[in-house]
Design an enzyme around this catalytic site. Structure first.
Site, PDB file in Angstrom:
ATOM      1  N   ASP A 465      40.108  38.002  41.024  1.00  0.00           N
ATOM      2  CA  ASP A 465      39.050  37.105  42.022  1.00  0.00           C
ATOM      3  C   ASP A 465      38.981  37.736  42.938  1.00  0.00           C
ATOM      4  OD1 ASP A 465      38.098  34.930  43.699  1.00  0.00           O
ATOM      5  OD2 ASP A 465      38.161  33.652  41.625  1.00  0.00           O
ATOM      6  N   ILE A 466      37.586  38.105  43.291  1.00  0.00           N
ATOM      7  CA  ILE A 466      37.202  38.837  44.836  1.00  0.00           C
ATOM      8  C   ILE A 466      37.349  37.726  45.898  1.00  0.00           C
ATOM      9  CG2 ILE A 466      35.557  39.908  46.030  1.00  0.00           C
ATOM     10  CD1 ILE A 466      34.132  40.940  43.312  1.00  0.00           C
ATOM     11  N   GLU A 509      32.580  35.867  40.364  1.00  0.00           N
ATOM     12  CA  GLU A 509      33.461  37.167  40.650  1.00  0.00           C
ATOM     13  C   GLU A 509      34.828  37.053  40.316  1.00  0.00           C
ATOM     14  OE1 GLU A 509      33.917  33.272  43.241  1.00  0.00           O
ATOM     15  OE2 GLU A 509      32.515  34.050  42.296  1.00  0.00           O
TER      16      GLU A 509
END
Length: 585
Positions: A465-466, A509
């Site tokens: 997960d960004i 993301e």
């Protein structure tokens, strides 16, 4: 070898011809004498009468034969109901033996074993010629057993047939044996001065559209692409159940690979359940295609592939041609593809329900094929005939046949459709921005991997997960956000390229990496490497970014939903602990 070709018309004319052969035999060195008898006449009594005359006038001669769809004499279609070739061997070393045996599942292995033992004990055997009833017989097992014969033995022949393809009652016979509707006759030939060479010619070409044999048993074809087999014939060949069914499909056999050899299969009848009884066995999970023929292509292949027969410089040529080829050409033109061989050597034979030939050691059963067996005694006695020097009006034109152009158009169009369908299929499972699997596809693959995992098989799952991604889009815009997403997906692709893995975009993301065969420690090392590499990138507007990672290993008895929950918890813990880190659970 000297061959005399005979059409039976009347007893008087036949006896006269036998007397002339006997005179030649008395005036010339002559030894083993063999008659091949092929009959469109289905009355056993009529054929037996002919055999009785041979027994009376030439008691030392051997004979064998069968019913036929049509006959070949002098390399051409012969309209006579009964034809014969009488081959007189001119070398004392040449031997011939005829063996007839039942053709049944129960006795097949034992019968062929005895034949094999005879050939082993008699090294003079160099060729085995087959005449057999084939419809409903264990053809696959028969060919497999014959393939165990000494590898130097040529094997060739044909299946008994009938003039009316809707009548299945063909039969074979031989000297001293009964006429049989379930039997095989072998002619064993050889000797120190005997030489044989055999080959096959098709000329038919497969169409591009493939079908998968999804259900079959022996000669019964139940399903193609999961549909009743006859439904495919009705759809693509526009045929229906009627008296012309067989003749309407003979010209479009199914084309398939058999041990690296292209073979064809013809329809023989249709079952009540829309299954199809084929002339020869079908193999499940095999790809098949309908094949087609056009005159110029076929005749060109006759010249090209048949030249090896001419180069052998034989004394005689035996022809076994499929009845479907006669249906394709029609009576007017059928001789066009066989007449060339009579310029090489006396050529005769019959139109079969299936052809046998040994290719690369394996005995194969063909349909829609021309099998040629060339034989001679001693060294070649004449010059090689160049088949390309023989004029045939039907193939002199350089113009590409219309059917070939139409098929080329259809194949090219089919190829474009297949390519488009492949692209559409790929698009349906791929995320357009990252080139990774989309959510539905990566979820499907994870679920399948978990359900199919062996009890002790490792399976790891990583979730990325960004960090702070919403602020990237809000502050720098979605184009900059897309650059960050693409950068992470590129790293995922690059770092997993050497391993068996599945990559997917889980959300905006969020990403999943499925690692079959890997444990949690291996997966954590990979996740840490990717995390560091991603953190080292600095974007023009957004600068360096980071990613949080959760890593889990599937547990025994755990389903996919439970695995998702655990990897999500691991990722949540990485976020809660300050982000930009890998957490395992």
């Amino acid at each position: 070898m000297k061959q005399f070709q005979i059409t039976y018309k009347t007893d008087k004319s036949f006896i006269k011809e036998l007397d002339e052969i006997n005179k030649w035999r008395s005036d010339n060195p002559s030894y083993a004498t063999i008659f091949h008898i092929y009959s469109e006449d289905m009355e056993e009594a009529h054929i037996k009468h002919v055999c009785d005359i041979i027994d009376e006038k030439m008691p030392d001669a051997q004979y064998l034969g069968c019913t036929s769809n049509a006959n070949i004499l002098g390399g051409a279609w012969e309209n006579a109901k009964i034809i014969m070739n009488c081959t007189v061997c001119e070398y004392p070393t040449t031997q011939a033996k005829i063996v007839q045996m039942p053709f049944s599942q129960e006795t097949l292995k034992e019968d062929v074993r005895r034949l094999k033992e005879y050939c082993e004990d008699n090294p003079w055997v160099k060729a085995v010629e087959i005449h057999a009833t084939v419809i409903g017989m264990p053809i696959r097992e028969f060919c497999e057993e014959l393939s165990t014969l000494r590898r130097d033995i040529q094997v060739f022949g044909g299946g008994a047939c009938v003039p009316n393809m809707d009548n299945k009652e063909s039969f074979v016979f031989s000297k001293g044996n009964k006429f049989s509707k379930a039997s095989v006759v072998f002619l064993l030939a050889g000797g120190s001065d005997f030489h044989a060479y055999s080959t096959f010619i098709s000329g038919w070409r497969p169409l591009k559209r493939k079908f998968k044999v999804t259900k079959s048993q022996g000669q019964i074809l139940y399903e193609l692409d999961g549909q009743p087999a006859f439904d495919i014939y009705k759809k693509f060949l526009k045929v229906d159940r009627n008296a012309k069914l067989v003749s309407n499909t003979l010209e479009f056999p199914l084309f398939m690979d058999h041990n690296g050899i292209d073979v064809q299969r013809c329809l023989w009848s249709v079952g009540d359940d829309d299954s199809i009884i084929m002339v020869a066995d079908m193999t499940e999970a095999t790809d098949v295609r309908f094949a087609y023929g056009d005159p110029q292509t076929i005749l060109s292949s006759i010249r090209r592939d048949g030249q090896t027969i001419a180069d052998f410089r034989p004394d005689i040529i035996q022809i076994f041609s499929c009845a479907s080829r006669k249906a394709f050409w029609g009576n007017e033109n059928i001789s066009d593809e066989t007449i060339l061989f009579n310029s090489v050597a006396p050529s005769s034979g019959f139109y079969t329900s299936g052809e046998f030939l040994r290719v690369n050691g394996d005995v194969c059963n063909f349909n829609t094929t021309l099998v040629l067996a060339a034989m001679r005694e001693g060294e070649p006695k004449k010059e090689v005939v160049n088949l390309y020097d023989t004029k045939l009006d039907n193939i002199e034109s350089d113009k590409i046949p219309l059917i070939s152009r139409l098929v080329s158009f259809i194949d090219a169009f089919t190829a474009e459709l297949e390519e488009l369908n492949a692209k559409l299929k790929q698009a349906s499972i791929t995320d357009g921005l990252t080139r990774l699997y989309n959510r539905a596809e990566i979820e499907r693959r994870i679920r399948n991997a978990v359900e199919q995992r062996a009890p002790k098989e490792n399976l790891a799952l990583i979730m990325f997960d960004i960090d702070n991604f919403k602020s990237i889009n809000d502050v720098y815009g979605h184009k900059e956000g897309d650059k960050v997403i693409i950068a992470l997906s590129d790293i995922l692709i690059r770092e997993t390229s050497g391993s068996f893995s599945y990559l997917g975009r889980w959300g905006g993301e969020e990403f999943m990496v499925l690692l079959p065969g890997q444990d949690i420690n291996e997966a954590a090392k990979l996740a840490e490497k990717i995390r560091k590499e991603f953190a080292s990138i600095s974007y023009d507007a957004a600068g360096p970014q980071t990613v949080s990672v959760g890593v889990v290993q599937a547990k025994h008895g755990e389903n996919a939903d439970a695995l998702y929950v655990r990897v999500d918890k691991a990722l949540y813990k990485a976020k809660a602990n300050g982000k930009n880190q890998v957490v395992t659970m």
